[in-house]
Motif scaffolding. Structure first.
Motif, PDB file in Angstrom:
ATOM      1  N   VAL A   1     108.003 -26.975 -63.385  1.00  0.00           N
ATOM      2  CA  VAL A   1     107.352 -28.296 -63.433  1.00  0.00           C
ATOM      3  C   VAL A   1     106.485 -28.387 -64.686  1.00  0.00           C
ATOM      4  O   VAL A   1     105.652 -27.506 -64.941  1.00  0.00           O
ATOM      5  N   LEU A   2     106.702 -29.462 -65.444  1.00  0.00           N
ATOM      6  CA  LEU A   2     105.837 -29.738 -66.601  1.00  0.00           C
ATOM      7  C   LEU A   2     104.776 -30.747 -66.175  1.00  0.00           C
ATOM      8  O   LEU A   2     105.102 -31.879 -65.813  1.00  0.00           O
ATOM      9  N   ASP A   3     103.514 -30.311 -66.189  1.00  0.00           N
ATOM     10  CA  ASP A   3     102.405 -31.219 -65.894  1.00  0.00           C
ATOM     11  C   ASP A   3     102.000 -31.898 -67.202  1.00  0.00           C
ATOM     12  O   ASP A   3     102.052 -31.269 -68.265  1.00  0.00           O
ATOM     13  N   THR A   4     101.620 -33.163 -67.118  1.00  0.00           N
ATOM     14  CA  THR A   4     101.376 -33.934 -68.347  1.00  0.00           C
ATOM     15  C   THR A   4     100.075 -34.730 -68.245  1.00  0.00           C
ATOM     16  O   THR A   4      99.626 -35.058 -67.141  1.00  0.00           O
ATOM     17  N   PRO A   5      99.478 -35.066 -69.405  1.00  0.00           N
ATOM     18  CA  PRO A   5      98.353 -35.994 -69.370  1.00  0.00           C
ATOM     19  C   PRO A   5      98.847 -37.373 -68.926  1.00  0.00           C
ATOM     20  O   PRO A   5      99.999 -37.730 -69.179  1.00  0.00           O
ATOM     21  N   SER A   6      97.965 -38.114 -68.295  1.00  0.00           N
ATOM     22  CA  SER A   6      98.377 -39.409 -67.755  1.00  0.00           C
ATOM     23  C   SER A   6      98.586 -40.445 -68.856  1.00  0.00           C
ATOM     24  O   SER A   6      98.063 -40.321 -69.960  1.00  0.00           O
ATOM     25  N   TYR A   7      99.320 -41.509 -68.490  1.00  0.00           N
ATOM     26  CA  TYR A   7      99.315 -42.733 -69.294  1.00  0.00           C
ATOM     27  C   TYR A   7      99.084 -43.897 -68.338  1.00  0.00           C
ATOM     28  O   TYR A   7      99.843 -44.021 -67.376  1.00  0.00           O
ATOM     29  N   PRO A   8      98.065 -44.747 -68.501  1.00  0.00           N
ATOM     30  CA  PRO A   8      97.001 -44.650 -69.503  1.00  0.00           C
ATOM     31  C   PRO A   8      96.073 -43.469 -69.217  1.00  0.00           C
ATOM     32  O   PRO A   8      96.011 -43.000 -68.080  1.00  0.00           O
ATOM     33  N   HIS A   9      95.360 -43.034 -70.283  1.00  0.00           N
ATOM     34  CA  HIS A   9      94.491 -41.860 -70.217  1.00  0.00           C
ATOM     35  C   HIS A   9      93.084 -42.282 -70.626  1.00  0.00           C
ATOM     36  O   HIS A   9      92.922 -43.168 -71.453  1.00  0.00           O
ATOM     37  N   SER A  10      92.070 -41.614 -70.042  1.00  0.00           N
ATOM     38  CA  SER A  10      90.699 -42.058 -70.340  1.00  0.00           C
ATOM     39  C   SER A  10      90.248 -41.663 -71.748  1.00  0.00           C
ATOM     40  O   SER A  10      89.284 -42.224 -72.263  1.00  0.00           O
ATOM     41  N   ALA A  11      90.937 -40.701 -72.396  1.00  0.00           N
ATOM     42  CA  ALA A  11      90.477 -40.273 -73.720  1.00  0.00           C
ATOM     43  C   ALA A  11      91.577 -40.258 -74.778  1.00  0.00           C
ATOM     44  O   ALA A  11      91.283 -40.140 -75.965  1.00  0.00           O
ATOM     45  N   LEU A  12      92.843 -40.360 -74.368  1.00  0.00           N
ATOM     46  CA  LEU A  12      93.949 -40.262 -75.335  1.00  0.00           C
ATOM     47  C   LEU A  12      94.655 -41.611 -75.459  1.00  0.00           C
ATOM     48  O   LEU A  12      94.789 -42.336 -74.463  1.00  0.00           O
ATOM     49  N   SER A  13      95.123 -41.898 -76.673  1.00  0.00           N
ATOM     50  CA  SER A  13      95.871 -43.152 -76.868  1.00  0.00           C
ATOM     51  C   SER A  13      97.283 -42.991 -76.304  1.00  0.00           C
ATOM     52  O   SER A  13      97.749 -41.874 -76.049  1.00  0.00           O
ATOM     53  N   LYS A  14      97.960 -44.120 -76.149  1.00  0.00           N
ATOM     54  CA  LYS A  14      99.347 -44.069 -75.668  1.00  0.00           C
ATOM     55  C   LYS A  14     100.199 -43.188 -76.591  1.00  0.00           C
ATOM     56  O   LYS A  14     100.991 -42.368 -76.127  1.00  0.00           O
TER      57      LYS A  14
ATOM     58  N   SER B   1     107.015 -33.848 -77.223  1.00  0.00           N
ATOM     59  CA  SER B   1     107.267 -32.555 -77.850  1.00  0.00           C
ATOM     60  C   SER B   1     107.286 -31.430 -76.809  1.00  0.00           C
ATOM     61  O   SER B   1     108.054 -30.477 -76.943  1.00  0.00           O
ATOM     62  N   ALA B   2     106.507 -31.563 -75.721  1.00  0.00           N
ATOM     63  CA  ALA B   2     106.562 -30.536 -74.667  1.00  0.00           C
ATOM     64  C   ALA B   2     107.914 -30.572 -73.944  1.00  0.00           C
ATOM     65  O   ALA B   2     108.470 -29.525 -73.598  1.00  0.00           O
ATOM     66  N   LEU B   3     108.449 -31.766 -73.724  1.00  0.00           N
ATOM     67  CA  LEU B   3     109.769 -31.871 -73.080  1.00  0.00           C
ATOM     68  C   LEU B   3     110.829 -31.184 -73.937  1.00  0.00           C
ATOM     69  O   LEU B   3     111.653 -30.411 -73.440  1.00  0.00           O
ATOM     70  N   ALA B   4     110.774 -31.464 -75.240  1.00  0.00           N
ATOM     71  CA  ALA B   4     111.765 -30.858 -76.138  1.00  0.00           C
ATOM     72  C   ALA B   4     111.563 -29.342 -76.197  1.00  0.00           C
ATOM     73  O   ALA B   4     112.533 -28.572 -76.182  1.00  0.00           O
TER      74      ALA B   4
END
Ligand code: GTP
Length: 221
Positions: free
Chosen positions: A72-85, A94-97
């Motif tokens: 399982v690849l855990d990921t930052p959310s979208y939308p995120h409180s600190a990261l842009s889309k 890039s993690a998927l690849a």
């Protein structure tokens, strides 16, 4: 990936912040690999890959038991409180690849909260995001995981009653992913039997897709 007595399935969890993505990952892996807690800001800021041990009693081939391994690849959310889309999209892409580039992705799990209505704008944004990540065949490789099923149940909704009262936006999303959805209660630590039920459902979705995988390459927008 399948060898003579083992099968590995590759999954990624995607969705809004605080929906329970990391908790889903932990439930599927039977571990506490991913940081998961209530927070007023997004907890996960980078992708990380978790592996289960060999799981028996789930899958058989030609009458023989196969051991299942789940990644399982855990990921930052979208939308995120600190990261842009763009930051979230590029880091997930890039993690998927990196992790699934060779073997491919079996399923993306779009994590939604069963105790909150899905509204049209939110659905449009998340679908667009998944499309950007997975490409035009995203519907074949996406299943919806409805977390907080415990809250829906506490409010008196069986799965059937829930779907009867669900927003047309959610129903249309479920229909577009060919009704690949699962209700989950991550609150209590998932017991072995419940985990087996969820894994069998996921394997059914993968079987419906003829075990095809989505091949993901590095690409620039
Ligand atoms: N009641 C209930 N709580 C849940 C469920 N799933 C997750 N939670 C809680 O929701 C909170 C957020 O869970 P996370 O797993 O951190 O959610 P996330 O989507 O990974 O969060 P971010 O990384 O911040 O985007 C935690 O307090 C979990 O215990 C569920 O099915 N039922």
């Amino acid at each position: 990936m399948t060898d003579s007595n083992e099968m590995t399935i590759n999954l990624v969890v995607l969705g809004r912040t605080q929906t329970g993505k990391s908790a889903v990952g932990n439930s599927l892996l039977g571990s506490a690999d991913f940081e998961s807690h209530l927070s007023p800001s997004s907890v996960t800021t980078r992708c990380s890959l978790g592996h289960s041990s060999r799981i028996l009693g789930i899958i058989r081939r030609n009458g023989c038991e196969l051991a299942l391994r789940v990644r399982v690849l855990d990921t930052p959310s979208y939308p995120h409180s600190a990261l842009s889309k763009e930051q979230v999209r590029d880091t997930v892409r890039s993690a998927l690849a990196h992790h699934f580039g060779e073997e491919g992705l079996h399923l993306a799990l779009l994590v939604l909260r069963a105790d909150l209505p899905l509204c049209p704008d939110e659905s449009d944004h998340v679908i667009q995001f998944i499309q950007e990540l997975l490409g035009p065949t995203w519907k074949n490789y996406t299943a919806v995981l409805l977390t907080h099923a415990d809250k829906a149940e506490e409010a008196g909704f069986s799965e059937e009653a829930y779907l009867h009262s669900a927003s047309s936006t959610l129903l249309s999303l479920l229909s577009s992913v060919q009704h690949k959805y699962i209700f989950l209660d991550n609150q209590k630590s998932i017991i072995k039997e419940e985990r087996a039920i969820v894994l069998r459902k996921l394997l059914n979705f993968i079987r419906q897709n003829n075990y095809q995988v989505l091949l993901l390459k590095h690409s620039k927008e």
